[in-house]
Design an enzyme around this catalytic site. Structure first.
Site, PDB file in Angstrom:
ATOM      1  N   GLU A 117       0.796  -1.213   0.000  1.00 24.84           N
ATOM      2  CA  GLU A 117       0.000   0.000   0.000  1.00 24.84           C
ATOM      3  C   GLU A 117       0.837   1.276   0.000  1.00 24.84           C
ATOM      4  O   GLU A 117       0.465   2.263  -0.623  1.00 24.84           O
ATOM      5  CB  GLU A 117      -0.953   0.021   1.207  1.00 24.84           C
ATOM      6  CG  GLU A 117      -2.013  -1.064   1.189  1.00 24.84           C
ATOM      7  CD  GLU A 117      -3.010  -0.908   0.049  1.00 24.84           C
ATOM      8  OE1 GLU A 117      -3.069   0.179  -0.556  1.00 24.84           O
ATOM      9  OE2 GLU A 117      -3.731  -1.880  -0.243  1.00 24.84           O
ATOM     10  N   SER A 147     -54.685 -15.828 -10.996  1.00 16.50           N
ATOM     11  CA  SER A 147     -55.717 -14.910 -11.486  1.00 16.50           C
ATOM     12  C   SER A 147     -55.459 -13.452 -11.165  1.00 16.50           C
ATOM     13  O   SER A 147     -56.165 -12.578 -11.660  1.00 16.50           O
ATOM     14  CB  SER A 147     -57.075 -15.314 -10.907  1.00 16.50           C
ATOM     15  OG  SER A 147     -57.572 -16.448 -11.571  1.00 16.50           O
TER      16      SER A 147
END
Length: 775
Positions: A112, A401
């Site tokens: 890093e 439905s």
């Protein structure tokens, strides 16, 4: 001969002609000096301007405290504008500097920020200059792989603590503030403390924050127990937790791990032999199975889990960030008390009727005026699981439905200007273009009936006939406007009585019926405030999905479903509402494979709404081929809907829908075909709605009251139960039920007998092999 002396002018000319280079050389240093002076002045001005700009940006930098540096970070979730919880694991493992292995410290610094211990101010001018040159070179050559960062480890810590990690947010202003705060952090804390903060702050994916927490999640070990290969993986994961996910992208994860090992070798932290052995280790060595479970899931987590999955999804989609890795304030549209009530209803309330823990459910409740999702459940009895499978947004089960108003009847009104009295023959019928017969639940036929009666009694044949009249392609496109995009293999006539739709989709689609025809995409978030105070509004703009006349007329028919149709058990005293039942049953082939499913259905639905709330409920078994919904369980959606809608409607005024001017009302003589409008005495009529300009073609004045007293009471009931053209607060009562409009050539017993309210009989769809409808 005497020597002639040259004149002064001649001598001067001779001297000038003999020394031209000397003259030129005499003036060049002056010009060069002036150029350098201007360059120096420009540099000083640029430096001063840069310092001034830096100071201008830095003055607005947010404050940073030790709590910010040490906390788990992550985002905060709000409901009802009150803090609900913080995202991320609750049992974060925090390790102090003296407990962090030197090997991990070496790995982190090597990959890093290798000059970390030499950076007195927390910033690295050499690295910043190098990054700038690399970025300029990349732009000039066109070989950019994205911006190269110049952030130190301290700057990364600052970013994790108070800023967004999103690449597009890395502006000059943000970088200046980040650098200024890094300088302040370096003044206040030692290198050991800064490294400790960073190692405990970095996000490790799957809700895990801090490298010690990540070590437990991925390997089930403490940091001191990790070998070199595992340490390198943990050290490198923070750069892109999702991108280097070892479960999803093992090759990427290995490449990143090996890059960390190479960096450690370059910095003389490990030997060549150690590096070679570590890089030869499989990325999966010692890796635990992927899991979303935790032993410390609290009550709030369980209650909101389904809702949270969609919040995270919408944040990622709009902001392109992981909310677990950012410091966001997320204001949701959730009403927590309603969410908790829904959770209790499906998990703890015995009156609802969930007798089997394997029986699953999905429920979505929303505000039809905005599309805001108020509450959602995607499963029940899920145990201590976070971000579990959300059936409310991912289920692919048929909606039965409840599809009819959306795919069949609304398009018929929208495109063909059908009235609610439109006449159909409920007689033997095959799916269009096939020899496959379609049946209703009773395997019977009602003869000629109106569209209103067909919807209230959920007749399959009439629904598909209406779909055929409209045309499949137009109905499919109509559904798209309601947020339902059917896959190609479901763009068939059978989908008119059920297709793959979620409760989230259905709530939004029915919401368009409730609000007068506008579709709103389901929304779980009202706004997000970023770490540096920027507010992002999640405005949900609606789109016109249908005419107001269509929405009003379908709603009028769906009110009858609750007052006298298949949904009477969902009626709530004092609340004006509309809704639709739905179920899907097993095909003959499925029953042949498992006879124990006989008499049971796959799915049971109820979707209903008022002007202020829409709720859609589904129940069924995940393994539908092994377990089916029993006749008594079929009524659960209506009971659950009723309990939820009663709770969420408390404090809201029950308002009727206002008839738009594009709709006209006519009293039609019962049994007339195509429909005779009656004026004067209307007691033997049915109140029907027409699109303005498409009213009944025949009219008759009646002055003598009919002899039948039953007809008079029927007519009175019909008028009292129909939709009012005024906005009122009235009661919907099942005591004023109008019998279905029954033509003279229909079967009287069939048309006047309602299905049992506690259970609706199953149906089949002939030899189609698809799901039929039960109503």
């Amino acid at each position: 001969m005497a020597k002639t002396t040259p004149s002064r002018v001649a001598s001067r000319r001779t001297r000038q002609s003999n020394s031209p280079q000397k003259k030129a050389g005499k003036h060049r240093p002056g010009r060069v000096l002036r150029v350098f002076r201007w360059l120096a002045l420009a540099f000083v001005l640029a430096l001063v301007a840069g310092i001034g700009l830096f100071a201008w940006y830095a003055k607005d930098a947010p404050t940073i405290t030790q709590e910010d540096l040490m906390s788990g970070g992550s985002s905060t979730l709000y409901a009802n504008n009150k803090k609900l919880l913080s995202l991320g694991t609750e049992n974060r493992v925090y390790v102090t500097a003296d407990k962090i292995p030197q090997q991990l410290k070496d790995a982190v610094v090597s990959i890093e920020d290798r000059r970390f211990y030499r950076e007195a101010l927390g910033i690295d001018p050499i690295r910043i200059a190098g990054a700038a040159l690399s970025n300029v070179k990349a732009k000039l050559t066109g070989t950019s792989n994205g911006p190269e960062g110049g952030s130190t480890l301290t700057q990364q810590l600052v970013k994790l603590a108070v800023f967004s990690t999103k690449t597009s947010d890395q502006t000059l202003r943000r970088k200046a503030q980040e650098a200024w705060l890094a300088v302040k952090v370096e003044r206040q804390y030692s290198k050991a403390q800064i490294l400790e903060f960073y190692i405990n702050k970095v996000y490790m994916n799957y809700g895990q924050r801090g490298m010690a927490t990540g070590a437990q999640y991925y390997y089930g070990k403490s940091l001191s127990q990790l070998n070199l290969a595992q340490t390198a993986f943990i050290a490198g994961l923070g750069q892109s937790p999702a991108g280097y996910d070892p479960y999803t992208y093992p090759d990427r994860a290995k490449a990143r791990r090996d890059a960390v090992i190479d960096a450690m070798l370059r910095e003389d932290k490990i030997s060549q032999a150690q590096a070679t052995a570590a890089k030869a280790t499989a990325i999966t060595a010692g890796l635990k199975p992927k899991t979303t479970t935790t032993s410390n899931v609290n009550t709030v987590d369980k209650v909101i889990d389904s809702y949270l999955t969609e919040v995270i999804k919408q944040v990622k989609a709009k902001l392109d960030v992981d909310p677990y890795a950012e410091n966001l304030k997320i204001y949701t549209n959730m009403d927590y008390e309603t969410q908790k009530k829904l959770y209790d209803l499906v998990n703890n309330d015995e009156s609802i009727g969930f007798d089997d823990d394997k029986l699953q459910t999905a429920v979505t409740l929303s505000d039809p005026k905005t599309g805001a999702v108020i509450a959602q459940i995607g499963g029940r009895k899920t145990g201590d699981v976070r971000l579990a499978y959300n059936r409310a947004t991912r289920n692919d089960r048929s909606n039965g439905s409840t599809m009819k108003p959306l795919m069949d009847y609304a398009p018929a009104i929208e495109y063909l200007n059908y009235s609610t009295y439109q006449q159909f023959d409920d007689t033997p019928y095959n799916y269009p273009g096939t020899t496959t017969p379609l049946y209703d639940f009773d395997r019977g036929y009602l003869g000629r009936i109106s569209m209103r009666t067909a919807l209230e009694q959920s007749r399959n044949i009439v629904a598909i006939k209406a779909l055929d009249d409209v045309g499949l392609s137009r109905s499919v496109n109509f559904l798209k406007g309601l947020g339902i995009d059917l896959p190609t293999d479901q763009q068939v006539y059978a989908s008119g009585i059920g297709a793959s739709v979620t409760t989230e989709q259905e709530t939004a689609a029915y919401g368009a019926l409730a609000n007068g025809g506008t579709y709103y995409k389901p929304s779980y978030i009202s706004k997000v405030v970023t770490a540096d105070g920027e507010t992002v509004n999640f405005k949900n703009a609606g789109t016109r999905a249908m005419k107001s006349s269509t929405a009003y007329m379908v709603t009028d028919m769906l009110k009858g479903v609750i007052t006298r149709g298949t949904g009477t058990s969902a009626a709530i005293s004092g609340l004006i509402q509309a809704g639709k039942t739905g179920t899907t049953n097993y095909s003959d082939e499925e029953l042949a494979k498992n006879s124990a499913l006989s008499g049971r259905v796959k799915d049971s639905w109820f979707t209903g709404y008022t002007r202020d709330r829409v709720a859609s409920v589904w129940i069924g078994y995940d393994k539908a081929q092994q377990n089916g919904v029993s006749p008594t369980e079929e009524a659960i959606p209506k009971r659950l809907y009723k309990a939820l809608m009663t709770f969420t409607s408390e404090g809201l005024t029950s308002r009727d829908w206002v008839k738009p001017d594009s709709v006209s009302v006519a009293y039609i003589l019962k049994g007339s075909d195509p429909g005779t409008e009656i004026t004067g005495d209307t007691r033997n009529t049915t109140r029907e709605l027409y699109v303005q300009g498409y009213g009944p073609t025949t009219q008759k004045a009646v002055t003598t009251p009919p002899a039948s007293s039953s007809s008079s009471s029927s007519s009175t009931s019909s008028q009292s139960s129909s939709i009012s053209s005024q906005s009122t607060s009235s009661s919907v009562s099942t005591s004023s039920i109008e019998p279905s409009s029954t033509p003279s050539n229909s079967t009287p017993s069939s048309s006047s007998t309602l299905p049992p309210s506690s259970s609706e009989p199953p149906a089949t769809s002939g030899g189609s092999g698809g799901d039929g409808d039960d109503e």
